[in-house]
Design a protein around this motif. Structure first.
Motif, PDB file in Angstrom:
ATOM      1  N   PRO A   1      27.667  38.748  39.457  1.00  0.00           N
ATOM      2  CA  PRO A   1      27.820  38.249  38.096  1.00  0.00           C
ATOM      3  C   PRO A   1      29.237  37.757  37.839  1.00  0.00           C
ATOM      4  CG  PRO A   1      27.417  40.635  38.106  1.00  0.00           C
ATOM      5  CD  PRO A   1      27.330  40.164  39.489  1.00  0.00           C
ATOM      6  N   GLN A   2      29.348  36.642  37.180  1.00  0.00           N
ATOM      7  CA  GLN A   2      30.648  36.052  36.836  1.00  0.00           C
ATOM      8  C   GLN A   2      31.246  36.798  35.652  1.00  0.00           C
ATOM      9  OE1 GLN A   2      31.991  33.544  38.514  1.00  0.00           O
ATOM     10  NE2 GLN A   2      33.737  33.092  37.248  1.00  0.00           N
ATOM     11  N   THR A   3      32.499  37.168  35.760  1.00  0.00           N
ATOM     12  CA  THR A   3      33.169  37.824  34.647  1.00  0.00           C
ATOM     13  C   THR A   3      34.291  36.934  34.142  1.00  0.00           C
ATOM     14  OG1 THR A   3      34.656  39.004  36.130  1.00  0.00           O
ATOM     15  CG2 THR A   3      32.655  40.153  35.469  1.00  0.00           C
ATOM     16  N   ALA A   4      34.654  37.127  32.898  1.00  0.00           N
ATOM     17  CA  ALA A   4      35.725  36.332  32.302  1.00  0.00           C
ATOM     18  C   ALA A   4      37.059  36.702  32.929  1.00  0.00           C
ATOM     19  CB  ALA A   4      35.762  36.565  30.800  1.00  0.00           C
ATOM     20  N   ARG A   5      37.906  35.705  33.093  1.00  0.00           N
ATOM     21  CA  ARG A   5      39.247  35.952  33.612  1.00  0.00           C
ATOM     22  C   ARG A   5      40.177  36.195  32.441  1.00  0.00           C
ATOM     23  NH1 ARG A   5      40.577  32.207  38.657  1.00  0.00           N
ATOM     24  NH2 ARG A   5      42.451  33.393  38.360  1.00  0.00           N
ATOM     25  N   LYS A   6      41.176  37.021  32.683  1.00  0.00           N
ATOM     26  CA  LYS A   6      42.138  37.345  31.634  1.00  0.00           C
ATOM     27  C   LYS A   6      43.534  37.218  32.224  1.00  0.00           C
ATOM     28  CE  LYS A   6      41.413  40.704  28.628  1.00  0.00           C
ATOM     29  NZ  LYS A   6      41.341  42.011  27.941  1.00  0.00           N
ATOM     30  N   ASP A  23      57.068  45.210  34.465  1.00  0.00           N
ATOM     31  CA  ASP A  23      57.628  44.655  35.708  1.00  0.00           C
ATOM     32  C   ASP A  23      57.561  45.650  36.863  1.00  0.00           C
ATOM     33  OD1 ASP A  23      58.210  42.201  34.615  1.00  0.00           O
ATOM     34  OD2 ASP A  23      60.316  42.652  34.222  1.00  0.00           O
ATOM     35  N   GLU A  24      57.299  46.914  36.561  1.00  0.00           N
ATOM     36  CA  GLU A  24      57.268  47.956  37.591  1.00  0.00           C
ATOM     37  C   GLU A  24      55.860  48.236  38.112  1.00  0.00           C
ATOM     38  OE1 GLU A  24      60.219  49.046  38.638  1.00  0.00           O
ATOM     39  OE2 GLU A  24      61.088  47.721  37.123  1.00  0.00           O
ATOM     40  N   VAL A  25      54.833  47.685  37.471  1.00  0.00           N
ATOM     41  CA  VAL A  25      53.450  47.938  37.884  1.00  0.00           C
ATOM     42  C   VAL A  25      53.157  47.128  39.145  1.00  0.00           C
ATOM     43  CG1 VAL A  25      51.023  47.730  37.237  1.00  0.00           C
ATOM     44  CG2 VAL A  25      52.703  48.385  35.517  1.00  0.00           C
ATOM     45  N   PRO A  26      52.801  47.810  40.258  1.00  0.00           N
ATOM     46  CA  PRO A  26      52.500  47.078  41.493  1.00  0.00           C
ATOM     47  C   PRO A  26      51.194  46.299  41.371  1.00  0.00           C
ATOM     48  CG  PRO A  26      52.767  49.449  41.905  1.00  0.00           C
ATOM     49  CD  PRO A  26      52.737  49.242  40.427  1.00  0.00           C
ATOM     50  N   LEU A  27      51.167  45.140  42.020  1.00  0.00           N
ATOM     51  CA  LEU A  27      49.972  44.305  42.059  1.00  0.00           C
ATOM     52  C   LEU A  27      49.596  44.055  43.512  1.00  0.00           C
ATOM     53  CD1 LEU A  27      51.031  41.549  39.500  1.00  0.00           C
ATOM     54  CD2 LEU A  27      49.674  43.594  39.036  1.00  0.00           C
ATOM     55  N   VAL A  28      48.295  44.001  43.792  1.00  0.00           N
ATOM     56  CA  VAL A  28      47.792  43.570  45.095  1.00  0.00           C
ATOM     57  C   VAL A  28      47.062  42.266  44.821  1.00  0.00           C
ATOM     58  CG1 VAL A  28      46.267  44.097  47.029  1.00  0.00           C
ATOM     59  CG2 VAL A  28      47.576  45.934  45.942  1.00  0.00           C
ATOM     60  N   ALA A  29      47.459  41.199  45.509  1.00  0.00           N
ATOM     61  CA  ALA A  29      46.906  39.882  45.214  1.00  0.00           C
ATOM     62  C   ALA A  29      46.461  39.157  46.481  1.00  0.00           C
ATOM     63  CB  ALA A  29      47.929  39.041  44.473  1.00  0.00           C
ATOM     64  N   ASP A  30      45.529  38.253  46.297  1.00  0.00           N
ATOM     65  CA  ASP A  30      45.061  37.345  47.338  1.00  0.00           C
ATOM     66  C   ASP A  30      45.415  35.949  46.833  1.00  0.00           C
ATOM     67  OD1 ASP A  30      43.724  35.910  49.263  1.00  0.00           O
ATOM     68  OD2 ASP A  30      41.720  36.462  48.594  1.00  0.00           O
ATOM     69  N   GLY A  31      46.577  35.461  47.248  1.00  0.00           N
ATOM     70  CA  GLY A  31      47.055  34.198  46.699  1.00  0.00           C
ATOM     71  C   GLY A  31      47.376  34.381  45.227  1.00  0.00           C
ATOM     72  N   ASN A  32      46.772  33.569  44.375  1.00  0.00           N
ATOM     73  CA  ASN A  32      47.003  33.653  42.933  1.00  0.00           C
ATOM     74  C   ASN A  32      46.034  34.599  42.236  1.00  0.00           C
ATOM     75  OD1 ASN A  32      49.139  31.831  42.924  1.00  0.00           O
ATOM     76  ND2 ASN A  32      47.780  30.077  42.741  1.00  0.00           N
ATOM     77  N   HIS A  33      45.081  35.162  42.969  1.00  0.00           N
ATOM     78  CA  HIS A  33      44.080  36.035  42.357  1.00  0.00           C
ATOM     79  C   HIS A  33      44.501  37.490  42.496  1.00  0.00           C
ATOM     80  CE1 HIS A  33      40.064  38.025  41.953  1.00  0.00           C
ATOM     81  NE2 HIS A  33      40.081  37.228  40.910  1.00  0.00           N
ATOM     82  N   TYR A  45      35.576  41.104  41.230  1.00  0.00           N
ATOM     83  CA  TYR A  45      35.266  40.310  42.417  1.00  0.00           C
ATOM     84  C   TYR A  45      35.480  41.105  43.705  1.00  0.00           C
ATOM     85  CZ  TYR A  45      35.295  36.379  45.672  1.00  0.00           C
ATOM     86  OH  TYR A  45      35.030  35.537  46.712  1.00  0.00           O
ATOM     87  N   TYR A  46      36.412  42.058  43.685  1.00  0.00           N
ATOM     88  CA  TYR A  46      36.752  42.803  44.902  1.00  0.00           C
ATOM     89  C   TYR A  46      36.176  44.211  44.936  1.00  0.00           C
ATOM     90  CZ  TYR A  46      39.837  39.021  46.169  1.00  0.00           C
ATOM     91  OH  TYR A  46      40.325  37.797  46.521  1.00  0.00           O
ATOM     92  N   LYS A  47      35.411  44.605  43.950  1.00  0.00           N
ATOM     93  CA  LYS A  47      34.821  45.944  43.959  1.00  0.00           C
ATOM     94  C   LYS A  47      33.770  46.048  45.060  1.00  0.00           C
ATOM     95  CE  LYS A  47      35.595  47.442  39.263  1.00  0.00           C
ATOM     96  NZ  LYS A  47      34.993  47.841  37.994  1.00  0.00           N
ATOM     97  N   VAL A  48      33.658  47.240  45.652  1.00  0.00           N
ATOM     98  CA  VAL A  48      32.675  47.489  46.700  1.00  0.00           C
ATOM     99  C   VAL A  48      31.294  47.583  46.055  1.00  0.00           C
ATOM    100  CG1 VAL A  48      31.946  49.107  48.494  1.00  0.00           C
ATOM    101  CG2 VAL A  48      34.381  48.682  48.122  1.00  0.00           C
ATOM    102  N   THR A  49      30.349  46.834  46.615  1.00  0.00           N
ATOM    103  CA  THR A  49      28.965  46.840  46.139  1.00  0.00           C
ATOM    104  C   THR A  49      28.034  47.051  47.320  1.00  0.00           C
ATOM    105  OG1 THR A  49      28.600  44.469  46.459  1.00  0.00           O
ATOM    106  CG2 THR A  49      29.587  45.155  44.348  1.00  0.00           C
ATOM    107  N   THR A  50      26.740  47.075  47.068  1.00  0.00           N
ATOM    108  CA  THR A  50      25.767  47.214  48.150  1.00  0.00           C
ATOM    109  C   THR A  50      25.804  46.007  49.091  1.00  0.00           C
ATOM    110  OG1 THR A  50      24.044  46.306  46.715  1.00  0.00           O
ATOM    111  CG2 THR A  50      24.225  48.704  46.835  1.00  0.00           C
ATOM    112  N   ARG A  57      40.969  49.367  52.957  1.00  0.00           N
ATOM    113  CA  ARG A  57      41.459  50.482  52.152  1.00  0.00           C
ATOM    114  C   ARG A  57      42.971  50.382  52.043  1.00  0.00           C
ATOM    115  NH1 ARG A  57      39.898  56.806  52.776  1.00  0.00           N
ATOM    116  NH2 ARG A  57      41.408  57.561  51.260  1.00  0.00           N
ATOM    117  N   VAL A  58      43.460  50.399  50.812  1.00  0.00           N
ATOM    118  CA  VAL A  58      44.891  50.310  50.545  1.00  0.00           C
ATOM    119  C   VAL A  58      45.299  51.572  49.805  1.00  0.00           C
ATOM    120  CG1 VAL A  58      46.705  49.034  49.350  1.00  0.00           C
ATOM    121  CG2 VAL A  58      44.785  47.798  50.381  1.00  0.00           C
ATOM    122  N   HIS A  59      46.327  52.236  50.316  1.00  0.00           N
ATOM    123  CA  HIS A  59      46.846  53.440  49.665  1.00  0.00           C
ATOM    124  C   HIS A  59      48.269  53.135  49.218  1.00  0.00           C
ATOM    125  CE1 HIS A  59      47.606  57.686  48.886  1.00  0.00           C
ATOM    126  NE2 HIS A  59      48.767  57.506  49.466  1.00  0.00           N
TER     127      HIS A  59
END
Length: 67
Positions: A1-6, A23-33, A45-50, A57-59
């Motif tokens: 399902p498509q979700t709105a971008r924010k 500015d201190e909150v870490p982000l994990v990104a794939d290019g601009n996403h 979009y990146y949540k694990v589904t069936t 896995r990122v720690h």
């Protein structure tokens, strides 16, 4: 399902993340996403589904031993 971008700034305002901490909150990104706003939210979009075939896995270790 498509979700709105924010916009990241809009998310941080809605999540009530103090301006002084944004500015201190870490982000994990794939290019601009943004895949994960560490400690807050993972992109739908990146949540694990069936249908997921590959999982990465990122720690993220906090500044404190208990994080």
């Amino acid at each position: 399902p498509q979700t709105a971008r924010k916009k990241l700034q809009d998310y941080m305002v809605d999540a009530k993340i103090p301006l002084t901490q944004r500015d201190e909150v870490p982000l994990v990104a794939d290019g601009n996403h943004i895949m994960w706003i560490v400690g807050y939210r993972i992109s739908e979009y990146y949540k694990v589904t069936t249908g997921t075939k590959t999982v990465i896995r990122v720690h993220v270790k906090g500044e404190n031993e208990n994080e």
